[in-house]
Enzyme design. Structure first.
Site, PDB file in Angstrom:
ATOM      1  CD  GLU A   1      32.994  14.414  -2.891  1.00 16.05           C
ATOM      2  OE1 GLU A   1      33.825  14.523  -3.665  1.00 16.05           O
ATOM      3  OE2 GLU A   1      33.197  13.427  -1.677  1.00 16.05           O
TER       4      GLU A   1
ATOM      5  CG  ASP B   1      34.948  12.862   1.637  1.00 14.28           C
ATOM      6  OD1 ASP B   1      35.248  13.575   1.062  1.00 14.28           O
ATOM      7  OD2 ASP B   1      35.548  11.636   1.492  1.00 14.28           O
TER       8      ASP B   1
HETATM    9  C1  NOJ Z   1      36.487  13.641  -1.573  1.00 16.02           C
HETATM   10  C2  NOJ Z   1      37.187  14.923  -1.105  1.00 16.02           C
HETATM   11  O1  NOJ Z   1      36.489  16.239  -1.794  1.00 16.02           O
HETATM   12  C3  NOJ Z   1      38.442  14.827  -1.642  1.00 16.02           C
HETATM   13  O2  NOJ Z   1      39.253  15.870  -1.524  1.00 16.02           O
HETATM   14  C4  NOJ Z   1      39.101  13.575  -0.846  1.00 16.02           C
HETATM   15  O3  NOJ Z   1      40.515  13.118  -1.378  1.00 16.02           O
HETATM   16  C5  NOJ Z   1      38.323  12.340  -1.132  1.00 16.02           C
HETATM   17  N1  NOJ Z   1      36.943  12.539  -1.059  1.00 16.02           N
HETATM   18  C6  NOJ Z   1      38.826  11.210  -0.091  1.00 16.02           C
HETATM   19  O4  NOJ Z   1      38.267  11.433   1.119  1.00 16.02           O
END
Ligand code: NOJ
Length: 557
Positions: free
Chosen positions: A248, A205
């Protein structure tokens, strides 16, 4: 073809499927999906051809950000099941040739996490320095804030702590201080724990935020965040050579490329292609593939052993943050003109079928693109049956409604009172009455059968996942044509972005007699002239994959 090599680097030709256990299948009737439920429905995914499950956070959580706010990185949310259930799930998946990766959310914790509770309680707490504190925070505005509708600063004053703490996301998600070696050590321990239980890696993440070193009091604490990422990858490789980090990273291409590391790829194994995804939507809005082609040409080559992760939709809003303001408005106008469909002024809280007015041909064309473009395709649950969103649900949860298995009560997801579901079902045109697995499973003309066929052919064509992709020139402006070459084998794919039929000539090979183009998505063949060209026709939103056979080639099925 060197199939042994393709099997070794499994992620390069994987089919990743993202799901939230909470909304997948509920076996105990409490309205919350559970790990056993996923186990019971795992054959749906195996039949589809999925090779890797990405589990959204399943850890203990106050659930203020759908589980991305965690109170125990080593735990399992008791509503979903136990560690025993997770291990059994991993075994069930392995039995079917599937790997499982977990969401690794270590940029921040929940403010309810015992570490933060301790940290805020006293400056002497052993966990104080696990978070990022300031007496006077730097001046900031809403610019760097990820959820600008809820937050207007990255810093929050905590009464108990008497200081401000850093939070990139919601204020209930304080950022961990990765400049602190103890935190880095703990993150490795968390990764090691889940690897021991059988996970094949992580979807990481918010990688760029995780590596931020705002907490470093001394620059020598952490000289280069990429060194840290490299350390994490090395540790992963030591523990399990097959494990991956799927990151990500939503940044422009040149910056994203850095997260793959050096040429061999010693940082993230895969990065999501956020830029390509956004340019694809611009192309769809314009009914011409120009922006997508430009993105593919600009997209840096993934590291030798790495891969791009391609996707159409995910669990968040469809972010359009890397388009210009005008481009974004074009996409909004085409696919989400009403304000309640939009989020944070930069994205759409919609799934694809409603954006397309449920145009099946157009949907099939887009999924055909996903599986034929270079990159590892990542599906979000429900895409295989064409689920829609529920705009009555707040925020990003609009696209996180329960999986629709049957046309029955609660779409076969749960026997609980609908009021007890964590997110209400979709109703109307895209509700379970009209969109469900049971109805599509045995229907050869369903979207699900189409996606199953695409996956089957994608898996049978290492050219697509391993090959060099070339965009082919021709004279039909609405058509995207590309070929992928791998070890002397070639697959050609053509996609029509418009609602008008198209006809065009493609040069697919050098001149020579006896060339053939065999259809891969239907029974058929296209003629190739001796000069290496072929004349093709496509229906509105048509798609076609063809394998080039040269005289003497052994036919690959
Ligand atoms: C990215 C995630 O995809 C999202 O859903 C989340 O709210 C944020 N990171 C914080 O973890």
């Amino acid at each position: 073809m060197r199939l042994t090599q393709t099997a070794d680097l499994w992620w390069k030709s994987a089919v990743v499927y993202c799901l939230d256990i909470e909304t997948f299948f509920d076996t105990n009737g409490d309205g919350v999906g559970d790990i056993r439920g996923l186990g019971q429905r795992i054959d749906h995914l195996a039949e589809l051809g999925v090779t890797c499950l990405w589990l959204m956070p399943f850890y203990p959580t106050p659930d203020r950000d759908d589980g991305y706010d965690i109170t125990d990185f080593y735990g399992v949310d008791p509503r979903l099941g136990t560690h025993g259930d997770i291990v059994e799930l991993i075994r069930l998946a392995a039995d079917r040739g599937m790997r499982v990766i977990a969401d690794l959310v270590v940029n921040h914790t929940s403010d309810q996490h015992p570490w933060f509770q301790s940290a805020r309680s006293s400056r002497e707490s052993p966990y104080r320095d696990w978070y990022v504190w300031r007496d006077t925070p730097p001046e900031d505005g809403p610019e760097g804030v990820v959820f600008p509708d809820q937050e207007d600063s990255l810093w929050q004053f905590d009464e108990q702590a008497g200081q401000y703490y850093l939070h990139r996301f919601y204020k209930h998600q304080p950022d961990l201080n990765v400049a602190n070696p103890e935190v880095r050590e703990e993150i490795s321990r968390v990764m090691g724990f889940w690897l021991e239980l059988g996970m094949s890696g992580f979807r990481v993440d918010a990688v760029p935020f995780l590596l931020e070193t705002a907490g470093a009091t001394d620059a020598s604490d952490l000289p280069d965040p990429h060194d840290y990422l490299r350390d994490l990858r090395a540790m992963l490789a030591r523990r399990n050579g097959q494990a991956v980090l799927l990151g990500e990273v939503n940044l422009p291409y040149p910056e994203t490329q850095k997260f793959f590391g050096d040429e061999d790829g010693d940082e993230l194994t895969m990065c999501f292609d956020f830029i390509g995804m956004q340019q694809l939507y611009l192309s769809l809005a314009r009914s011409e593939p120009g922006p997508l082609i430009k993105a593919l040409r600009e997209r840096p080559k993934a590291a030798e052993e790495g891969q791009w992760g391609t996707f159409i939709r995910n669990h968040d809003e469809l972010t359009l943050d890397k388009l210009t303001d005008d481009e974004r408005q074009e996409v909004f106008k085409a696919f989400g003109p009403e304000e309640h469909m939009q989020l944070y002024g930069r994205g759409l809280r919609r799934r694809l079928p409603p954006m397309f007015g449920n145009d099946q041909a157009r949907l099939r064309m887009v999924y055909s693109l996903l599986f034929s473009m270079p990159g590892t395709p990542v599906l979000f649950y429900g895409e295989e049956i064409g689920m829609g969103e529920n705009l009555a649900v707040e925020g990003r949860n609009a696209v996180r409604t329960p999986m629709q298995w049957t046309e029955g009560f609660n779409g076969g997801f749960s026997v609980a009172d609908p009021a007890d579901l964590t997110v209400p079902m979709v109703d109307g045109e895209f509700g379970p009455d009209n969109v469900n697995v049971a109805a599509q499973r045995r229907d050869p003309d369903s979207l699900m059968s189409w996606i199953r066929l695409l996956i089957q052919e994608y898996r049978a064509c290492p050219e697509l996942s391993w090959g060099d992709c070339t965009v082919l020139e021709h004279d039909a402006p609405a058509v995207f044509a590309h070929k992928s070459d791998f070890e002397g084998c070639t697959v050609v794919a053509v996609h029509n972005f418009s609602d008008q039929p198209a006809e065009f000539t493609l040069a697919v090979a050098g001149a020579g007699p006896g060339l053939r183009l065999i259809d891969l998505l239907k029974v058929g063949e296209a003629e190739v002239a001796d000069d290496g060209t072929t004349r093709l026709e496509l229906e509105p939103y048509g798609a076609r994959w063809l394998r080039l056979l040269r005289p003497g080639d052994r036919y690959v099925i």
